[in-house]
Design a protein around this motif. Structure first.
Motif: not given
Length: 151
Positions: A13-21
């Motif tokens: 239901s949700q994707v939280k992707a951040a560079p370097g994390a």
């Protein structure tokens, strides 16, 4: 530990992707939220992931899990988007019936389906494993495909 017997199909239901994390996925499924402990292991498309948070929702429960870059590179999780359907299995408890095979949930690579044939009342799949894993695949051994244990 798991058996490779899928017990539910959930949805991202949700994707939280951040560079370097690491990537955080919120998953919804039909499990009882009171039966999911923080720190519980759930196999998601065969990959064992640890529950970080959880709560109730209209489909049953939601929970969040975290995937490292290595997990994303060795599994299909890197392709997950909001709405992706995923096979789920709760971890075994001491005394549970082992109806499938003993599966660790530690995914070593992604294979490629090269052929699929109907055979009587079953299907025969031909899967090419990544070359570094060839020596570990036994002719009559078990392997999981999207969390489903097959022989």
């Amino acid at each position: 530990m798991f058996t490779g017997i899928v017990t539910a199909v959930g949805r991202v239901s949700q994707v939280k992707a951040a560079p370097g994390a690491d990537t955080i996925f919120r998953v919804e499924g039909s499990y009882d939220p009171d039966g999911i402990a923080i720190g519980a292991s759930i196999a998601h498309a065969g990959a064992c992931l640890t529950v970080l948070e959880r709560g109730a929702c209209s489909s049953g429960a939601w929970w969040t899990v975290q995937a490292s870059a290595e997990t994303l590179s060795l599994t299909t999780l890197g392709g997950w988007r909001e709405g992706t359907a995923i096979n789920l299995e709760r971890a075994l408890k001491a005394g549970d019936e082992l109806g499938g095979h003993v599966v660790s949930g530690h995914v070593d690579g992604v294979g490629q389906v090269t052929a699929l044939y109907a055979e009587n009342e079953s299907w025969r799949l031909f899967i090419r494993a990544p070359r570094p894993l060839h020596r570990f695949v036994a002719p009559k051994g078990s392997i999981t495909v999207d969390g489903v244990s097959l022989t």
